[in-house]
Design a protein around this motif. Structure first.
Motif, PDB file in Angstrom:
ATOM      1  N   UNK A  59       0.761  -1.171  -0.103  1.00  8.32           N
ATOM      2  CA  UNK A  59      -0.070  -0.061  -0.041  1.00  8.32           C
ATOM      3  C   UNK A  59       1.057   1.242   0.002  1.00  8.32           C
ATOM      4  N   UNK A  60       1.890   1.283   0.659  1.00  9.22           N
ATOM      5  CA  UNK A  60       2.808   2.333   0.964  1.00  9.22           C
ATOM      6  C   UNK A  60       3.599   2.589  -0.264  1.00  9.22           C
ATOM      7  N   UNK A  67       2.186   9.463  -6.274  1.00  6.51           N
ATOM      8  CA  UNK A  67       2.185  10.745  -5.861  1.00  6.51           C
ATOM      9  C   UNK A  67       1.493  11.021  -4.597  1.00  6.51           C
ATOM     10  N   UNK A  68       0.916   9.991  -3.971  1.00 10.92           N
ATOM     11  CA  UNK A  68       0.252  10.197  -2.569  1.00 10.92           C
ATOM     12  C   UNK A  68       1.276  10.109  -1.424  1.00 10.92           C
ATOM     13  N   UNK A  89       7.782  12.129   4.282  1.00 11.72           N
ATOM     14  CA  UNK A  89       9.252  12.128   3.755  1.00 11.72           C
ATOM     15  C   UNK A  89      10.252  11.144   4.541  1.00 11.72           C
ATOM     16  N   UNK A  90       9.720  10.291   5.130  1.00  6.86           N
ATOM     17  CA  UNK A  90      10.553   9.269   5.781  1.00  6.86           C
ATOM     18  C   UNK A  90      10.345   9.155   7.261  1.00  6.86           C
ATOM     19  N   UNK A  91      11.046   8.051   7.947  1.00  2.00           N
ATOM     20  CA  UNK A  91      10.915   7.926   9.422  1.00  2.00           C
ATOM     21  C   UNK A  91      10.875   9.157  10.044  1.00  2.00           C
ATOM     22  N   UNK A  92      10.130   9.156  11.134  1.00  2.00           N
ATOM     23  CA  UNK A  92      10.245  10.347  12.131  1.00  2.00           C
ATOM     24  C   UNK A  92      11.511  10.137  12.633  1.00  2.00           C
ATOM     25  N   UNK A  93      12.084  11.746  12.811  1.00  2.00           N
ATOM     26  CA  UNK A  93      13.303  11.995  13.464  1.00  2.00           C
ATOM     27  C   UNK A  93      13.233  11.770  14.960  1.00  2.00           C
ATOM     28  N   UNK A 131       0.268  16.421   6.796  1.00  2.00           N
ATOM     29  CA  UNK A 131      -0.348  16.834   5.457  1.00  2.00           C
ATOM     30  C   UNK A 131      -0.240  15.755   4.502  1.00  2.00           C
ATOM     31  N   UNK A 132      -0.318  14.505   4.998  1.00  3.52           N
ATOM     32  CA  UNK A 132      -0.271  13.273   4.153  1.00  3.52           C
ATOM     33  C   UNK A 132      -1.692  12.954   3.452  1.00  3.52           C
ATOM     34  N   UNK A 133      -1.710  12.314   2.445  1.00  6.80           N
ATOM     35  CA  UNK A 133      -2.674  12.127   1.763  1.00  6.80           C
ATOM     36  C   UNK A 133      -3.748  10.639   2.246  1.00  6.80           C
ATOM     37  N   UNK A 134      -2.749  10.021   3.091  1.00  4.91           N
ATOM     38  CA  UNK A 134      -3.265   8.595   3.256  1.00  4.91           C
ATOM     39  C   UNK A 134      -2.422   8.203   4.608  1.00  4.91           C
ATOM     40  N   UNK A 135      -3.114   7.436   5.682  1.00  9.50           N
ATOM     41  CA  UNK A 135      -2.406   7.100   6.519  1.00  9.50           C
ATOM     42  C   UNK A 135      -2.930   5.515   6.880  1.00  9.50           C
ATOM     43  N   UNK A 136      -1.747   4.660   6.949  1.00 17.50           N
ATOM     44  CA  UNK A 136      -1.791   3.305   7.222  1.00 17.50           C
ATOM     45  C   UNK A 136      -1.478   2.656   8.402  1.00 17.50           C
TER      46      UNK A 136
END
Length: 262
Positions: A59-60, A67-68, A89-93, A131-136
């Motif tokens: 899914x990711x 482009x999501x 933009x990647x794993x949380x800092x 600001x994401x378009x989707x959460x999994x």
């Protein structure tokens, strides 16, 4: 002031007397105080005995290729805790995670939270403003009483049902199915990813009022094509072979994205 991520993780491990406590009542109040009892983007929640990690990864990848922007919550991690909470933009800092843990700690007051509950809330806090378009969201154990189920999923996915954690979930596939299918919501799609379903699948889907999307029925793989339900239509897409992560998992991931409107 807790100085770094390692110190936070060590503290979170000591907050609850047991590693696990199924149930959502304690969480709901903290989630509301934290402002994460709902998310602003579509949510796909994934449960299952086998295949859920592959389906989440697919899914990711598919969402990213389209482009999501995608947030993903999984467990456990392989090398670093940051892998569990992935932002567009990647794993949380480390800095992001420390800020999230501080927010959860302030919101919980004297409510005890397990390690998984605390970190789930931290992930949701970061996802809310991403600001994401989707959460999994990947279920940790079972589904109905798992911490991620405090969010009402727009699309629920159950990849498979087998005998796992029988002391918590039950000693038959039918009992386990009740727990895993418990991530479904009335009037919303539930994607079920294996053709060999427990005997009570249809009964539970009807009881929940979920909209069924069942492998081999509403969607399927045949003749090197994916056939998935998009609205009221069945659409066929050519399937590149070999499908390295399994054609069934790929079909399930595609069906979940279509059901989410992506």
């Amino acid at each position: 002031m807790i100085p770094n991520l390692d110190a936070w993780l060590a503290r979170i491990e000591r907050l609850h007397p047991s590693d696990m406590e199924l149930g959502l009542e304690r969480l709901r109040g903290v989630a509301a105080a934290l402002g994460v009892d709902r998310l602003p983007m579509p949510v796909i929640t994934v449960a299952g005995t086998n295949g859920k990690g592959s389906v989440v990864a697919l899914i990711q990848a598919l969402a990213g290729a389209a482009g999501q922007g995608c947030c993903v919550y999984t467990s456990p991690h392989l090398q670093r805790f940051n892998e569990r909470i992935v932002l567009p933009d990647g794993p949380a800092s480390d800095q992001d995670l420390c800020a999230a843990f501080e927010a959860v700690d302030a919101a919980r007051g004297d409510t005890p939270l397990t390690y998984f509950e605390f970190t789930t809330l931290a992930g949701l806090w970061l996802f809310r403003d991403s600001g994401a378009d989707l959460a999994v969201l990947e279920v940790g154990l079972g589904g109905r009483l798992d911490a991620v189920n405090l969010i009402d999923a727009d699309v629920a996915v159950v990849t498979s049902v087998g005998l796992d954690h029988v002391e918590w979930l039950g000693d038959t596939r039918e009992k386990v199915a009740v727990e895993k299918l418990g991530i479904g919501r009335a009037g919303r799609p539930l994607v079920y990813g294996e053709r060999d379903a427990p005997a009570n699948l249809d009964q539970e889907l009807a009881r929940l009022g979920a909209l069924p999307l069942r492998a081999g029925r509403e969607y399927r793989v045949d003749d090197a094509h994916l056939a998935i339900r998009v609205g009221e239509r069945l659409r066929r897409y050519p399937l590149p072979l070999p499908a390295r992560l399994g054609s069934d998992n790929l079909a399930t991931a595609c069906q979940a994205l279509a059901a989410a409107g992506l």
